[in-house]
Design a protein around this motif. Structure first.
Motif, PDB file in Angstrom:
ATOM      1  N   LYS A  72      32.892  42.436  34.954  1.00 31.48           N
ATOM      2  CA  LYS A  72      33.876  41.407  35.287  1.00 31.48           C
ATOM      3  C   LYS A  72      33.216  40.101  35.726  1.00 31.48           C
ATOM      4  O   LYS A  72      33.620  39.020  35.318  1.00 31.48           O
ATOM      5  CB  LYS A  72      34.801  41.926  36.381  1.00 31.48           C
ATOM      6  CG  LYS A  72      35.882  40.965  36.765  1.00 31.48           C
ATOM      7  CD  LYS A  72      36.789  41.542  37.832  1.00 31.48           C
ATOM      8  CE  LYS A  72      37.835  40.521  38.244  1.00 31.48           C
ATOM      9  NZ  LYS A  72      38.713  41.034  39.283  1.00 31.48           N
ATOM     10  N   ASP A  98      34.155  49.329  26.780  1.00 34.52           N
ATOM     11  CA  ASP A  98      35.169  48.739  25.905  1.00 34.52           C
ATOM     12  C   ASP A  98      36.048  47.710  26.613  1.00 34.52           C
ATOM     13  O   ASP A  98      36.521  46.766  25.981  1.00 34.52           O
ATOM     14  CB  ASP A  98      36.038  49.828  25.278  1.00 34.52           C
ATOM     15  CG  ASP A  98      35.315  50.552  24.152  1.00 34.52           C
ATOM     16  OD1 ASP A  98      34.408  49.952  23.545  1.00 34.52           O
ATOM     17  OD2 ASP A  98      35.655  51.719  23.880  1.00 34.52           O
ATOM     18  N   SER A  99      36.269  47.870  27.923  1.00 37.40           N
ATOM     19  CA  SER A  99      37.148  46.924  28.614  1.00 37.40           C
ATOM     20  C   SER A  99      36.538  45.527  28.720  1.00 37.40           C
ATOM     21  O   SER A  99      37.261  44.552  28.911  1.00 37.40           O
ATOM     22  CB  SER A  99      37.519  47.447  30.005  1.00 37.40           C
ATOM     23  OG  SER A  99      36.387  47.527  30.833  1.00 37.40           O
ATOM     24  N   ASN A 100      35.217  45.405  28.577  1.00 38.77           N
ATOM     25  CA  ASN A 100      34.552  44.101  28.645  1.00 38.77           C
ATOM     26  C   ASN A 100      34.016  43.630  27.295  1.00 38.77           C
ATOM     27  O   ASN A 100      33.387  42.582  27.211  1.00 38.77           O
ATOM     28  CB  ASN A 100      33.411  44.142  29.661  1.00 38.77           C
ATOM     29  CG  ASN A 100      33.917  44.380  31.058  1.00 38.77           C
ATOM     30  OD1 ASN A 100      34.819  43.684  31.518  1.00 38.77           O
ATOM     31  ND2 ASN A 100      33.374  45.371  31.730  1.00 38.77           N
TER      32      ASN A 100
END
Length: 81
Positions: A14, A42-44
């Motif tokens: 993040k 995968d979220s970044n």
């Protein structure tokens, strides 16, 4: 000044997605011609791909692929038995 052969960043998270964290380290290494290996989830991924601007190489998540990339990026040869 002595430079490392390779910089490994544990995770593009993040803080990096917001332009902080290890972004200055990544940029400085690349500017000096030092290859950088960056882990991410995968979220970044979308934020990383924006940051990398098409310059990143996606590796298969297995030891052999990562080792081969590291050896190639650093100009080294694999160890032989």
């Amino acid at each position: 000044m002595d430079l490392p052969d390779l910089v490994i960043i544990n995770k593009f998270g993040k803080r990096e997605a917001e332009g902080g964290g290890f972004v200055p380290v990544i940029c400085a290494a690349l500017a000096a011609g030092v290859p950088v290996l960056v882990g991410l989830n995968d979220s970044n991924r979308a934020d990383f791909e924006t940051f990398a601007a098409g310059l990143a190489v996606r590796l298969s998540p297995d030891d052999g692929a990562v080792l081969a990339w590291c050896l190639t990026a650093t100009g080294r040869r694999p160890l032989t038995a």
